[in-house]
Design a protein around this motif. Sequence first.
Motif, PDB file in Angstrom:
ATOM      1  N   PRO A 174       0.821  -1.215   0.000  1.00 12.93           N
ATOM      2  CA  PRO A 174       0.000   0.000   0.000  1.00 12.93           C
ATOM      3  C   PRO A 174       0.858   1.270   0.000  1.00 12.93           C
ATOM      4  N   GLY A 175       0.326   2.315  -0.648  1.00 13.52           N
ATOM      5  CA  GLY A 175       0.966   3.618  -0.607  1.00 13.52           C
ATOM      6  C   GLY A 175       2.172   3.773  -1.494  1.00 13.52           C
ATOM      7  N   THR A 176       2.456   2.795  -2.328  1.00 13.99           N
ATOM      8  CA  THR A 176       3.626   2.850  -3.211  1.00 13.99           C
ATOM      9  C   THR A 176       3.227   3.333  -4.606  1.00 13.99           C
ATOM     10  N   GLN A 177       4.250   3.575  -5.438  1.00 12.61           N
ATOM     11  CA  GLN A 177       3.983   3.964  -6.820  1.00 12.61           C
ATOM     12  C   GLN A 177       3.207   2.864  -7.538  1.00 12.61           C
TER      13      GLN A 177
ATOM     14  N   ALA B  40     -11.727   7.684 -18.520  1.00  8.29           N
ATOM     15  CA  ALA B  40     -10.314   7.616 -18.152  1.00  8.29           C
ATOM     16  C   ALA B  40      -9.795   8.994 -17.748  1.00  8.29           C
ATOM     17  N   LEU B  41     -10.197  10.029 -18.492  1.00 11.66           N
ATOM     18  CA  LEU B  41      -9.794  11.392 -18.144  1.00 11.66           C
ATOM     19  C   LEU B  41     -10.300  11.769 -16.755  1.00 11.66           C
ATOM     20  N   TRP B  42     -11.546  11.414 -16.457  1.00 11.21           N
ATOM     21  CA  TRP B  42     -12.143  11.775 -15.167  1.00 11.21           C
ATOM     22  C   TRP B  42     -11.403  11.082 -14.015  1.00 11.21           C
ATOM     23  N   PHE B  43     -11.151   9.794 -14.167  1.00 15.59           N
ATOM     24  CA  PHE B  43     -10.493   9.045 -13.096  1.00 15.59           C
ATOM     25  C   PHE B  43      -9.079   9.543 -12.853  1.00 15.59           C
ATOM     26  N   VAL B  44      -8.346   9.774 -13.920  1.00 20.96           N
ATOM     27  CA  VAL B  44      -6.958  10.203 -13.743  1.00 20.96           C
ATOM     28  C   VAL B  44      -6.902  11.634 -13.209  1.00 20.96           C
ATOM     29  N   ALA B  45      -7.843  12.488 -13.663  1.00 19.87           N
ATOM     30  CA  ALA B  45      -7.837  13.879 -13.200  1.00 19.87           C
ATOM     31  C   ALA B  45      -8.143  13.970 -11.708  1.00 19.87           C
ATOM     32  N   PHE B  46      -9.198  13.311 -11.252  1.00 17.72           N
ATOM     33  CA  PHE B  46      -9.602  13.445  -9.849  1.00 17.72           C
ATOM     34  C   PHE B  46      -8.899  12.433  -8.945  1.00 17.72           C
ATOM     35  N   GLY B  47      -8.922  11.157  -9.335  1.00 15.67           N
ATOM     36  CA  GLY B  47      -8.214  10.155  -8.537  1.00 15.67           C
ATOM     37  C   GLY B  47      -6.724  10.395  -8.541  1.00 15.67           C
ATOM     38  N   GLY B  48      -6.187  10.792  -9.695  1.00 19.03           N
ATOM     39  CA  GLY B  48      -4.758  11.067  -9.791  1.00 19.03           C
ATOM     40  C   GLY B  48      -4.338  12.248  -8.941  1.00 19.03           C
ATOM     41  N   THR B  49      -5.189  13.269  -8.878  1.00 20.91           N
ATOM     42  CA  THR B  49      -4.879  14.431  -8.021  1.00 20.91           C
ATOM     43  C   THR B  49      -4.790  14.011  -6.560  1.00 20.91           C
ATOM     44  N   GLY B  50      -5.733  13.173  -6.115  1.00 18.73           N
ATOM     45  CA  GLY B  50      -5.705  12.708  -4.731  1.00 18.73           C
ATOM     46  C   GLY B  50      -4.450  11.906  -4.416  1.00 18.73           C
ATOM     47  N   ILE B  51      -4.092  11.023  -5.322  1.00 17.86           N
ATOM     48  CA  ILE B  51      -2.889  10.206  -5.125  1.00 17.86           C
ATOM     49  C   ILE B  51      -1.633  11.085  -5.121  1.00 17.86           C
ATOM     50  N   TYR B  52      -1.598  12.065  -6.016  1.00 19.38           N
ATOM     51  CA  TYR B  52      -0.450  12.987  -6.080  1.00 19.38           C
ATOM     52  C   TYR B  52      -0.285  13.734  -4.752  1.00 19.38           C
ATOM     53  N   LEU B  53      -1.397  14.216  -4.196  1.00 23.32           N
ATOM     54  CA  LEU B  53      -1.326  14.956  -2.931  1.00 23.32           C
ATOM     55  C   LEU B  53      -0.857  14.055  -1.795  1.00 23.32           C
ATOM     56  N   ASP B  54      -1.286  12.805  -1.803  1.00 26.48           N
ATOM     57  CA  ASP B  54      -0.855  11.881  -0.749  1.00 26.48           C
ATOM     58  C   ASP B  54       0.613  11.523  -0.867  1.00 26.48           C
ATOM     59  N   MET B  55       1.089  11.365  -2.101  1.00 24.21           N
ATOM     60  CA  MET B  55       2.466  10.911  -2.294  1.00 24.21           C
ATOM     61  C   MET B  55       3.475  12.047  -2.180  1.00 24.21           C
TER      62      MET B  55
END
Length: 510
Positions: free
Chosen positions: A126-129, A359-374
Amino acid sequence: MKTKLQNAGIGLVFAVSGLISLIIAFWGFVFPANMEQIMNAALETVIDTFGWFYVMSTAVFVAFCFYLGLGPYRFVKLGDKNDKPEYSYFAWIGMLFAAGMGVGLVFWGVAEPMSHFVNPPNGIEPGTQEAAETGLLYGVFHWGIHPWAIYAIIALGLAIAKFRKNLPGLISSIFYPIIGDKIYGSTGKWIDVIAVISTVVGIATSLGLSTMQVGGGLSEVMNWENTNFLQMTIILLVTIVFITSVLTGINRGMKYLSIGNLALAGVLLAAAFILGPTLFIMEHFTKTVGAYISSFVSLSFYTTPYTDNDWVGEWTFFYWAWLISWSPFVGTFIARVSKGRTVQEFIFGVLLVPTVVSALWFVAFGGTGIYLDMTEEAGLAEVVSSSPEVGLFLILETFPFGFLLSILGLLLITVFFITSANSATYVLGVFSSRGDLDPPKVYLIVWGLLISSIAAALLLSGGIEGLQSLAITIALPFTILILIMLAAIHMSLKEGYRQEALGTKEKGEQ
């Protein structure tokens, strides 16, 4: 003869399916603990015994769609040979997206990738790239081609029955090539009963998720406690609005609301790209699409024979079952707006374009959350994993003008909630009145109350777990019907191919 048989059948499908739906709602309200216990046991049995069946069936649906899009019947039209599409291509695509995604995409766009980030499959740390990449990949997989293949099959069958054979707009009509006029008898009625019950559960699941997310949004934006009382109040108010709208026929208003909501979704998506980590989003979009394409086949057949089915049951099995339940409603809408298109144009329009947007929606919103956590150790994923309904709002609050964007997000979910419930009530009215496009108002009132009641009962008896349990269990018989439906669609297209080939030949001879 057919009209007489149709009229004789009015009321039976409504009575049987309505009674079963009432029993489900009553059970959840009066004996919530018992319902939770039994549905959890049923869920475990279905996942352990038939989980592979959902995976295999959905893979077959996808393969069948590609066969139709590339095969010998690809130029058969959904309608007469000279029919032209009623809507422009872009308007058609926009309506497809509004019908098939809506509530689910908004709810899971942040919740799923971030849940996988802290609880990934296959022993990933968990929590890895690797967990981040896997989370986004599974989000796109679960909301990409596979759900749209399910919708496409139902829509294609209904469009052929309605526009080529002039049959009632009912699920039973799709089976005409196999059972003939028995679609008007008891066989057809039982098919429609199964379709209606499946649709009710799928819709109730979606309304339950919407209620949770509206409650979560009010909790984040207004600091209201997201209690059962708040959720029941939300369901009550929304039920009053959508039943009033469907009874008074404010369909034009609902159409404009849907179009406006798509524009609102576009604004939020653009905000995520501009205000979020733009470069990270674009690079991860490219990477995720590439991973999706390269692992498409292995993901399509993924099961866990050597371990328990908990993870895949909670996610993949639930999604396929829920979308199968929801498909008669979505398929009906897609069929209505697709007259005049060729099979090839229909298949690839339905499968590919919404997949890219998802795909755009998931990467834009889910990706933003993951970026902030990492990068900033924001700790969002743990919160989202335990309370998925607040995911979208947690992300929006991190942007400039976060409060305004959160209000827009709340408005987006509420309008999707109302328009979906409005359309679903109407479709259930049509299904249960032998295809009558002006179903009795009492039918509309009853279905509106029942789907809201079931959503409320499921939330009271188990929250999101209750919604998942019922969807996975009830979808099983309808999955079997869809598999039989493939043969009926193939027979209809083969007949249509011969008719159009013969017509071309005769015209040439003249």
